[in-house]
Write an enzyme that holds these catalytic residues in place. Structure first.
Site, mmCIF file in Angstrom:
data_model
loop_
_atom_site.group_PDB
_atom_site.id
_atom_site.type_symbol
_atom_site.label_atom_id
_atom_site.label_comp_id
_atom_site.label_asym_id
_atom_site.label_seq_id
_atom_site.Cartn_x
_atom_site.Cartn_y
_atom_site.Cartn_z
ATOM 1 N N GLY A 149 20.378 70.674 -43.124
ATOM 2 C CA GLY A 149 20.804 69.563 -42.276
ATOM 3 C C GLY A 149 22.316 69.514 -42.174
ATOM 4 O O GLY A 149 23.041 70.124 -42.971
ATOM 5 N N CYS A 150 22.801 68.772 -41.193
ATOM 6 C CA CYS A 150 24.246 68.727 -40.949
ATOM 7 C C CYS A 150 25.001 68.013 -42.068
ATOM 8 O O CYS A 150 26.016 68.518 -42.563
ATOM 9 C CB CYS A 150 24.534 68.090 -39.597
ATOM 10 N N TYR A 151 24.503 66.854 -42.494
ATOM 11 C CA TYR A 151 25.170 66.156 -43.595
ATOM 12 C C TYR A 151 25.172 66.998 -44.875
ATOM 13 O O TYR A 151 26.227 67.161 -45.508
ATOM 14 C CB TYR A 151 24.489 64.811 -43.870
ATOM 15 N N THR A 153 25.089 70.167 -45.267
ATOM 16 C CA THR A 153 26.016 71.293 -45.127
ATOM 17 C C THR A 153 27.432 70.881 -45.500
ATOM 18 O O THR A 153 28.125 71.579 -46.262
ATOM 19 C CB THR A 153 25.987 71.839 -43.689
ATOM 20 N N SER A 154 27.866 69.744 -44.987
ATOM 21 C CA SER A 154 29.239 69.292 -45.250
ATOM 22 C C SER A 154 29.445 68.904 -46.707
ATOM 23 O O SER A 154 30.571 68.953 -47.215
ATOM 24 C CB SER A 154 29.578 68.094 -44.347
#
Length: 340
Positions: A149-151, A153-154
């Site tokens: 997911g994007c969150y 990943t960060s």
């Protein structure tokens, strides 16, 4: 090198459109089919004008017969639908999923966090949750690749090297993430219709957001200690981008400079991770329309704490770009193919 035939299912969502933008620039990919539901019969240029002069197929309804001559399937669909497609894969077809269908290693966890039974339990072991810079070398042994997911990943990119080297405490971690509203998909305007997306900042999923599950699952691979963290996502009045602010406690005798050096050494051979100078102030504008992740380590007013800033484009490094990066690793293409 002959081109691979690709099928994109879920081609008209924000992630799907971004993925097509990358694939049309990828010299080793031929987009053979674009699939959708309510968009059947339409041109993809209806959803993004940059496709007007591109030779792309019209959108059609997915059926399993389409997979006969397909090398790679990208699924950017609502959670659950990639599970159904996975059952019809030929032995030489790779599935790269941008949703959550194969992110969790236990079907019971999928039921807990996504409130639906997993419909392809027997294929979970054939899948890999692939954060390219961390475990991308394992891709070759798996037919199903699950993109984080994007969150997560960060958050995972800066934290995993520190967990791996026992540099930070695994308790009392605070993860505060702010995303452009595209991260919630095209339905965001209906789901958050009372939030005035263009002029307000909104917290959501407080305490129990689904991405807690994959953050914890991945971090546990790098420590034997019990984790203690809080993750809170927010929607911001911008279209794309994520900025995560992560507050951590340092282990004894660990300094800010040691943290920066370890991150730099860990990622120095990676093209897309940029470790910045100490106390650099970063913004989403630094990474928009790129597959990069910018990481900055900042001092806290407390000696035994640091604050980590991590910025990505949620639609690229947090989505379509990461999918293409996984594609490139799987098929031994140059890592930057389609990503410049």
């Amino acid at each position: 090198m002959p081109k691979l035939n690709a099928l994109v299912a879920g081609s008209t969502g924000y992630i799907g459109v971004q993925l097509i933008k990358l694939l049309v620039k990828h010299k080793y990919i031929n987009i053979k089919y674009l699939c959708g539901n309510s968009s059947v019969g339409k041109k993809i240029s209806n959803y993004d004008k940059s496709f007007l002069n591109k030779k792309l197929p019209k959108i059609i309804k997915f059926n399993k017969n389409l997979l006969k001559n397909i090398d790679v399937v990208f699924t950017a669909l609502p959670n659950g639908e990639a599970q159904d497609i996975s059952k019809h894969l030929n032995k030489n077809t790779t599935l790269i999923d941008l949703a959550a269908d194969f992110r969790l290693e236990k079907s019971s966890d999928y039921l807990k966090w996504y409130k639906q039974k997993h419909r392809a339990k027997n294929l979970i072991k054939k899948s890999l949750y692939s954060l390219p810079e961390i475990n991308g070398n394992d891709i070759s042994n798996h037919q199903i690749i699950s993109c984080p997911g994007c969150y997560p990943t960060s958050i995972l990119l800066p934290l995993i090297p520190l967990f791996k080297n026992n540099l930070i405490k695994v308790k009392n971690i605070v993860m505060d993430s702010k995303s452009g509203y595209s991260g919630a998909g095209r339905g965001v305007h209906i789901k958050f219709k009372d939030k005035n997306l263009y002029e307000s900042l909104s917290a959501y999923g407080v305490g129990y957001h689904r991405h807690n599950s994959e953050i914890e699952q991945m971090l546990k691979k790098f420590t034997k200690k019990k984790l203690d963290f809080n993750f809170t996502p927010h929607l911001t009045p911008m279209f794309r981008g994520i900025l995560s602010t992560i507050y951590v406690d340092l282990e004894k005798d660990v300094t800010q400079s040691k943290i920066i050096k370890k991150l730099y050494d860990f990622y120095k051979k990676n093209h897309f991770i940029k470790i910045l100078k100490a106390d650099s102030l970063i913004s989403t504008n630094d990474v928009i329309n790129t597959n990069n992740c910018f990481i900055s380590v900042c001092k806290s007013k407390y000696k035994n704490k640091i604050i980590i800033l991590s910025a990505i484009d949620n639609l690229i490094k947090g989505g379509a770009g990461q999918a293409v990066q996984n594609l490139n690793i799987k098929f031994n293409f140059p890592i930057k193919s389609g990503l410049l």
